[in-house]
Design a protein around this motif. Structure first.
Motif, short mmCIF file in Angstrom:
data_model
loop_
_atom_site.label_atom_id
_atom_site.label_comp_id
_atom_site.label_asym_id
_atom_site.label_seq_id
_atom_site.Cartn_x
_atom_site.Cartn_y
_atom_site.Cartn_z
N GLY A 1 -9.55 -12.22 -9.77
CA GLY A 1 -10.74 -11.44 -10.07
C GLY A 1 -10.48 -9.94 -9.98
O GLY A 1 -11.43 -9.15 -10.07
N GLY A 2 -9.22 -9.54 -9.80
CA GLY A 2 -8.87 -8.14 -9.70
C GLY A 2 -8.40 -7.77 -8.30
O GLY A 2 -8.56 -8.53 -7.34
N GLN A 3 -7.82 -6.57 -8.18
CA GLN A 3 -7.27 -6.11 -6.90
C GLN A 3 -8.34 -6.02 -5.83
O GLN A 3 -8.15 -6.46 -4.70
N SER A 4 -9.50 -5.45 -6.16
CA SER A 4 -10.57 -5.29 -5.19
C SER A 4 -11.08 -6.66 -4.71
O SER A 4 -11.30 -6.87 -3.51
N ALA A 5 -11.26 -7.60 -5.64
CA ALA A 5 -11.72 -8.94 -5.28
C ALA A 5 -10.70 -9.64 -4.39
O ALA A 5 -11.05 -10.32 -3.42
N GLY A 6 -9.42 -9.45 -4.73
CA GLY A 6 -8.36 -10.09 -3.95
C GLY A 6 -8.30 -9.58 -2.53
O GLY A 6 -8.19 -10.36 -1.58
N GLU A 7 -8.36 -8.26 -2.39
CA GLU A 7 -8.29 -7.67 -1.05
C GLU A 7 -9.49 -8.08 -0.22
O GLU A 7 -9.35 -8.44 0.97
N PHE A 8 -10.68 -8.07 -0.82
CA PHE A 8 -11.87 -8.41 -0.05
C PHE A 8 -11.91 -9.90 0.26
O PHE A 8 -12.35 -10.31 1.33
N GLY A 9 -11.45 -10.73 -0.69
CA GLY A 9 -11.41 -12.16 -0.45
C GLY A 9 -10.49 -12.51 0.71
O GLY A 9 -10.82 -13.36 1.55
N THR A 10 -9.36 -11.83 0.79
CA THR A 10 -8.41 -12.06 1.88
C THR A 10 -9.02 -11.66 3.22
O THR A 10 -8.90 -12.38 4.22
N ILE A 11 -9.68 -10.50 3.25
CA ILE A 11 -10.31 -10.04 4.48
C ILE A 11 -11.42 -11.00 4.92
O ILE A 11 -11.55 -11.34 6.10
N ALA A 12 -12.23 -11.44 3.95
CA ALA A 12 -13.30 -12.38 4.27
C ALA A 12 -12.74 -13.68 4.84
O ALA A 12 -13.28 -14.25 5.80
N LYS A 13 -11.64 -14.14 4.25
CA LYS A 13 -11.03 -15.38 4.73
C LYS A 13 -10.48 -15.21 6.14
O LYS A 13 -10.64 -16.10 7.00
N LEU A 14 -9.81 -14.10 6.41
CA LEU A 14 -9.27 -13.86 7.75
C LEU A 14 -10.40 -13.75 8.78
O LEU A 14 -10.26 -14.18 9.93
N SER A 15 -11.54 -13.18 8.37
CA SER A 15 -12.70 -13.13 9.26
C SER A 15 -13.17 -14.54 9.59
O SER A 15 -13.57 -14.83 10.72
N ARG A 16 -13.11 -15.40 8.60
CA ARG A 16 -13.49 -16.81 8.81
C ARG A 16 -12.51 -17.51 9.75
O ARG A 16 -12.92 -18.33 10.58
#
Length: 358
Positions: free
Chosen positions: A226-241
């Motif tokens: 979904g793009g660089q921004s989506a990737g970075e935020f998705g990774t952060i959200a997953k690590l928060s989980r």
């Protein structure tokens, strides 16, 4: 099947897991061969990823498959049993502690209060729904808890961490890992096709992937499409989980002890151990917050953590009997599919209803 391939749970060590050798020397000599065997399988799993057709496969999945194949074709030799058990217990706990070094509280701040609320609500709802639906389907409670943990938090890592207190059979763990691997991989392929259809912006898509796809690697693969921004935020959200693994495992440990205390049919049954190693996981998050770990060192730690988890899953495979695995039937697979659909739909609904945009 060779004479050495009988179930490892029939060994004296399995009935007395707290027994300790009186001297460190004999203990190391006893566990070293089995530990080296699990390390060799983990190394083979990493090497297999060089093959283009399976380069995207998780080394943890490959390690457990190699272990299962070895145990059911040639058998697990008796000389390896102590080290296999060591990898399954001590090496696993150490790997989960190291996992904390990949997380920081700053990541929680970046996700924001509303984003964290969506992740937490999704986790709790998915875990509760999966356990309830498992009971409705007639799936064994322990296996349902493992599938629930793997789906709601972080795949195979959550399953093997949860099993330290659930104490299900090795075949249940293998089944749970297979479920989250298959359905998480399907989500990894399907989610990027739906971003435009669902009208999700980069942060919304990143939160959806991070809040609902099973494994960290699967989230990275899906969200960056979904793009660089989506990737970075998705990774952060997953690590928060992933940070929520600690309170869940501790909570399940307390519940298991209460459940055992109120079982009149098993008055002499030992209470499940409290997962104190999870406090080490939390401590590593704190350490990562106050000490700036160089990028190169952190990359090495991430690789070492993955390797140790692969060793633990190789050990799991070396204790897994395929006949017992097949006896579980298709109902647990249906549970895993339903749980995957539930977490995708529930998290997406929350994102849409709250109008969340990051």
């Amino acid at each position: 099947m060779s004479p050495t391939s009988h179930s490892l749970t029939s060994t004296p060590e399995a009935h007395h897991p707290r027994a300790r050798p009186s001297r460190m020397g004999p203990h190391l000599a006893a566990v070293a061969p089995g530990v080296l065997l699990t390390a060799a399988i983990a190394a083979a799993a990493l090497a297999l990823r060089a093959i283009p057709t399976i380069s995207g496969a998780s080394p943890m999945l490959l390690a457990i498959l190699i272990g299962i194949l070895a145990h059911n074709v040639v058998g697990t030799p008796q000389w390896a049993v102590p080290g296999v058990k060591f990898s399954l217990r001590r090496v696993l706990r150490f790997a989960i502690i190291l996992l904390g070094l990949q997380l920081t509280t700053a990541q929680l701040i970046e996700v924001g209060g509303e984003g964290l609320a969506i992740i937490a609500a999704t986790l709790l709802a998915t875990f509760s729904f999966t356990v309830w639906f498992g009971r409705l389907l007639g799936v064994d409670r322990k296996l349902a808890e493992l599938i629930a943990a793997g789906t709601s938090i972080c795949g195979a890592s959550a399953i093997i961490a949860t099993n330290t207190v659930t104490r299900a059979d090795d075949e249940d763990v293998a089944y749970g890992v297979a479920c989250v691997t298959v359905f998480g991989s399907l989500a990894m392929v399907i989610y990027p096709l739906l971003q435009g259809v669902l009208g999700l912006d980069a942060h919304g898509f990143g939160l959806w992937t991070g809040a609902s796809i099973h494994e960290i690697a699967q989230v990275v693969a899906a969200s960056f499409q979904g793009g660089q921004s989506a990737g970075e935020f998705g990774t952060i959200a997953k690590l928060s989980r992933v940070m929520m693994l600690a309170p869940l495992v501790i909570g399940l440990g307390l519940l298991a002890r209460v459940r055992t205390r109120h079982q009149p049919s098993a008055p002499g049954k030992a209470a499940p151990p409290m997962p104190w190693f999870v406090l080490g996981f939390v401590a590593m998050i704190g350490l990562n917050e106050v000490i700036a770990i160089p990028h190169e060192t952190k990359a090495w730690i991430v690789a070492a953590t993955g390797f140790l988890l692969s060793m633990a899953l190789a050990a799991m495979g070396l204790e897994t009997d395929l006949r017992k695995l097949a006896a579980r039937g298709l109902r647990p697979a249906l549970l895993g599919l339903t749980a995957a659909l539930f977490i995708a739909g529930f998290s997406l609904a929350l994102i849409k209803l709250t109008g969340w945009h990051g």
